[in-house]
Each structure stands twice: as C-alpha cells, then as structure tokens.
Write a protein that holds these residues in place. Structure first.
Motif, mmCIF file in Angstrom:
data_model
loop_
_atom_site.group_PDB
_atom_site.id
_atom_site.type_symbol
_atom_site.label_atom_id
_atom_site.label_comp_id
_atom_site.label_asym_id
_atom_site.label_seq_id
_atom_site.Cartn_x
_atom_site.Cartn_y
_atom_site.Cartn_z
ATOM 1 N N TYR A 1 -64.056 8.610 -50.050
ATOM 2 C CA TYR A 1 -65.099 9.147 -50.920
ATOM 3 C C TYR A 1 -65.337 10.636 -50.622
ATOM 4 O O TYR A 1 -65.420 11.453 -51.543
ATOM 5 N N VAL B 1 -63.396 10.720 -57.740
ATOM 6 C CA VAL B 1 -64.622 10.141 -57.194
ATOM 7 C C VAL B 1 -64.901 8.785 -57.843
ATOM 8 O O VAL B 1 -65.227 7.810 -57.157
ATOM 9 N N LEU C 1 -63.877 5.273 -56.656
ATOM 10 C CA LEU C 1 -64.520 4.697 -55.479
ATOM 11 C C LEU C 1 -65.952 4.242 -55.742
ATOM 12 O O LEU C 1 -66.651 3.825 -54.823
ATOM 13 N N LYS D 1 -66.515 -0.318 -52.682
ATOM 14 C CA LYS D 1 -66.981 0.654 -53.673
ATOM 15 C C LYS D 1 -68.383 1.132 -53.292
ATOM 16 O O LYS D 1 -69.215 0.353 -52.811
#
Length: 122
Positions: A10, A22, A25, A112
């Motif tokens: 990240y 970005v 994730l 995530k």
C-alpha cells in the motif's frame, strides 16, 4: 501476501502517484478519515489522493514505528507514524502524523485496506 506485506504494498502503491495501483489494495467499501474530511467511496478516496498528489509534487510517503495492535485470521489493525515530503509550489515541504489502518482478508484470501485514519502530530 500477508497483512504486513499488504501495508508495504500500500505504501509502495501510494508512492507511484497512480490511484489505479492504490485501488488494487482497497476494499470496495473502504472508508478514510482525514483531518479535513471523510471519504466514504472509492471515487471520493481517489479525488482526495489526486488532489494531494497535485498539491505535493514528487511526494514520498513512508510509515515508521508500525505496531500491529489486533490481528486474527480475517483482520489486522496497525498504527504508525507517517511522514511525507515533496514540493509545494516549488518549495520543499514535509509533515508527519499518526495513522491507523485496518486490513481485512477478502473472499480470495487477499488482504485489503478497509479503513485509514490520518491525523497530524500534536
């Protein structure tokens, strides 16, 4: 990839200055709390990131003193000190603050980011 690697990925994705990196994730229902606003959709999060990258040129973001304060098979929560530096209107600028990130494991087993809360240092 484990939750610790997810945080590193990240940070790396953030430093690409490309939201498509970005977003890979982020959980679809990610929620961000910043000092000046909350972002409750991926579109709002993207707009916030784009504005930051437009404001702070060549920004480098990093996390230090990462502490994993709650971890189980499906979720992991960390706190850390964040630091950024770059150029604002041509002048070198930097800052720091506190962060809390919450990661969840999705149905495919990938970690995530579902929540980030950033605040400036006192």
């Amino acid at each position: 990839m484990g939750y610790e690697q997810a945080l590193n990925a990240y940070i790396d994705a953030t430093n690409t200055h490309r939201f498509d990196e970005v977003s890979k994730l982020l959980a679809p229902n990610a929620l961000y709390w910043f000092t000046d606003t909350s972002c409750t959709s991926l579109d709002e999060i993207q707009a916030y990131f784009q504005n930051a990258w437009d404001t702070v040129k060549e920004e480098v973001y990093r996390a230090e003193d990462v502490h994993w304060i709650a971890v189980d098979e499906r979720q992991a929560v960390c706190t850390y000190s964040y630091h950024w530096e770059g150029y604002v209107r041509g002048n070198h600028a930097s800052g720091q603050g506190r962060a809390t990130n919450v990661f969840v494991k999705d149905n495919e087993g990938a970690w995530k980011l579902i929540h980030e809360h950033l605040s400036p240092s006192e």
